[in-house]
Design an enzyme around this catalytic site. Structure first.
Site, PDB file in Angstrom:
ATOM      1  N   LYS A  64       0.849  -1.211   0.000  1.00 46.23           N
ATOM      2  CA  LYS A  64       0.000   0.000   0.000  1.00 46.23           C
ATOM      3  C   LYS A  64       0.873   1.246   0.000  1.00 46.23           C
ATOM      4  O   LYS A  64       0.564   2.243  -0.649  1.00 46.23           O
ATOM      5  CB  LYS A  64      -0.911   0.027   1.232  1.00 46.23           C
ATOM      6  CG  LYS A  64      -1.997  -1.022   1.202  1.00 46.23           C
ATOM      7  CD  LYS A  64      -3.227  -0.534   0.444  1.00 46.23           C
ATOM      8  CE  LYS A  64      -4.320  -1.549   0.490  1.00 46.23           C
ATOM      9  NZ  LYS A  64      -4.835  -2.016  -0.747  1.00 46.23           N
ATOM     10  N   LYS A  66      -6.183 -10.225  -9.068  1.00 48.98           N
ATOM     11  CA  LYS A  66      -7.353 -10.566  -8.265  1.00 48.98           C
ATOM     12  C   LYS A  66      -8.494  -9.598  -8.607  1.00 48.98           C
ATOM     13  O   LYS A  66      -8.252  -8.404  -8.795  1.00 48.98           O
ATOM     14  CB  LYS A  66      -6.956 -10.411  -6.787  1.00 48.98           C
ATOM     15  CG  LYS A  66      -7.998 -10.856  -5.814  1.00 48.98           C
ATOM     16  CD  LYS A  66      -7.437 -10.805  -4.401  1.00 48.98           C
ATOM     17  CE  LYS A  66      -8.572 -10.967  -3.417  1.00 48.98           C
ATOM     18  NZ  LYS A  66      -8.150 -10.950  -2.036  1.00 48.98           N
ATOM     19  N   LYS A  79     -12.516  -3.800  -7.424  1.00 49.77           N
ATOM     20  CA  LYS A  79     -13.167  -2.589  -7.939  1.00 49.77           C
ATOM     21  C   LYS A  79     -12.132  -1.617  -8.459  1.00 49.77           C
ATOM     22  O   LYS A  79     -12.286  -1.022  -9.514  1.00 49.77           O
ATOM     23  CB  LYS A  79     -13.970  -1.921  -6.817  1.00 49.77           C
ATOM     24  CG  LYS A  79     -15.307  -2.574  -6.527  1.00 49.77           C
ATOM     25  CD  LYS A  79     -16.367  -2.026  -7.462  1.00 49.77           C
ATOM     26  CE  LYS A  79     -17.692  -2.688  -7.281  1.00 49.77           C
ATOM     27  NZ  LYS A  79     -18.565  -2.040  -6.320  1.00 49.77           N
TER      28      LYS A  79
END
Ligand code: SF4
Length: 325
Positions: free
Chosen positions: A113, A193, A196
């Site tokens: 991240k 994967k 959204k």
């Protein structure tokens, strides 16, 4: 014998996609009969990565709606929103006092991240596994359904629990992982994967026509250039999806694909119809529930009340053990 308690959190990303459905929500529905189930829409976790929170409330409602349509039964399960039980923030802070920073810095998803959003490496992001631990143990959950990619997070939660219990005496059960039957669903790009943010998804609530369009554009076996080329099902994500939606004809498809008796266009049409058939009842229920937003709000309010009744005694116990009371 009393049922074990299961906890799982899901991010409020709005309408669920088939990856969420196959990988998490369908499993939640099954677990309802086996466990005392606590399911949480984790809105605070969402803040660690969201720049724009203007759609958050709408996304929470959409997600709750999809979960109810998929079969989460509020009579069997506690379904609630994380921030509606503020005790979790207090426990998060207290657990922060027993969690070494070095444990958090080595978490692979934190590093990932931090790479993805270098301009927003916030304190919440590094503390994410501590909040996740607080989510689980506030309700003294014994079991957590996880995909393989989440196992390191759960191991960290177990380490935090062990450390707390060692320091302040036995308080929390060490949560056990229950691997989901469908660990990872790859997106329609055939690479990553389903998510959204990557845009490679199909929503459960898509119309039959939208489903046909999206599946029609899905990436297949990239080595199959011409219609006459033999296909390789093991290298094709459409084939992987057909395992879930058109399982009954899979053996025939394997033969047809590897001998070029079927083309990818036809194969994808069959997948789209399989999805439309399988999701038809969920879509119908969704349309019914959507007519009554007050019902969804009531379910979430009742869920928060029941979750809080479990949370309060835990927090009292923790504060006493830590010398705060
Ligand atoms: S026929 Fe189906 S399984 Fe075979 S490569 Fe094409 S899309 Fe994939």
């Amino acid at each position: 014998m009393a049922k074990q308690r299961v906890f799982s959190g899901i991010r409020p990303t709005g309408r669920i996609h088939i990856g969420n459905f196959l990988g998490a929500v369908q499993n939640y529905v099954k677990l309802q009969d086996e466990y005392e189930s606590v399911y949480c829409i984790v809105d605070v976790h969402a803040l660690t990565t969201l720049e724009d929170t203007s759609n958050l409330q709408q996304n929470i409602m959409e997600m709750a709606l999809d979960m109810l349509a998929a079969g989460i039964d509020p009579k069997k399960s506690i379904l609630f929103v994380q921030s509606h039980v503020p005790e979790v923030m207090e426990l998060f802070t207290l657990l922060g006092m027993v969690t070494p920073l070095s444990w958090l810095m080595r978490v692979p998803t934190f590093k990932e991240k931090a790479r993805q959003q270098p301009e927003n490496v916030n304190y919440g992001l590094v503390g994410y596994p501590v909040l996740m631990t607080a989510d689980i143990i506030l309700y003294k959950a014994e079991v957590v359904p996880v995909g393989e990619d989440q196992l390191p997070h759960l191991e960290l939660a177990r380490e935090i629990v062990r450390r707390f219990n060692d320091k302040f005496g036995p308080t929390f059960p060490e949560p056990e992982a229950r691997l989901t039957q469908f660990p990872t669903i790859i997106g329609l790009d055939g690479k990553e994967k389903m998510s959204k943010s990557l845009g490679n998804f199909l929503e459960v609530s898509a119309t039959p026509e939208e489903t046909r369009k999206k599946i029609g554009a899905a990436v297949t076996d990239v080595t199959r250039i011409r219609r006459t080329d033999f296909g390789h099902p093991q290298m094709c994500n459409v084939y992987s999806l057909r395992k879930y939606f058109t399982q009954d004809v899979l053996d025939d498809l394997t033969v047809a694909c590897t001998t070029a008796k079927i083309g990818c266009v036809e194969c994808k049409k069959q997948l789209a119809e399989g999805i439309n058939r399988a999701l038809g009842p969920v879509r119908e229920r969704r349309a019914e529930i959507a007519k009554d937003p007050a019902y969804i709000r009531d379910v979430l309010a009742d869920g928060a009340k029941r979750a809080q009744a479990l949370a309060r005694p835990t927090l009292e116990e923790v504060k006493k053990k830590m010398g705060l009371e």
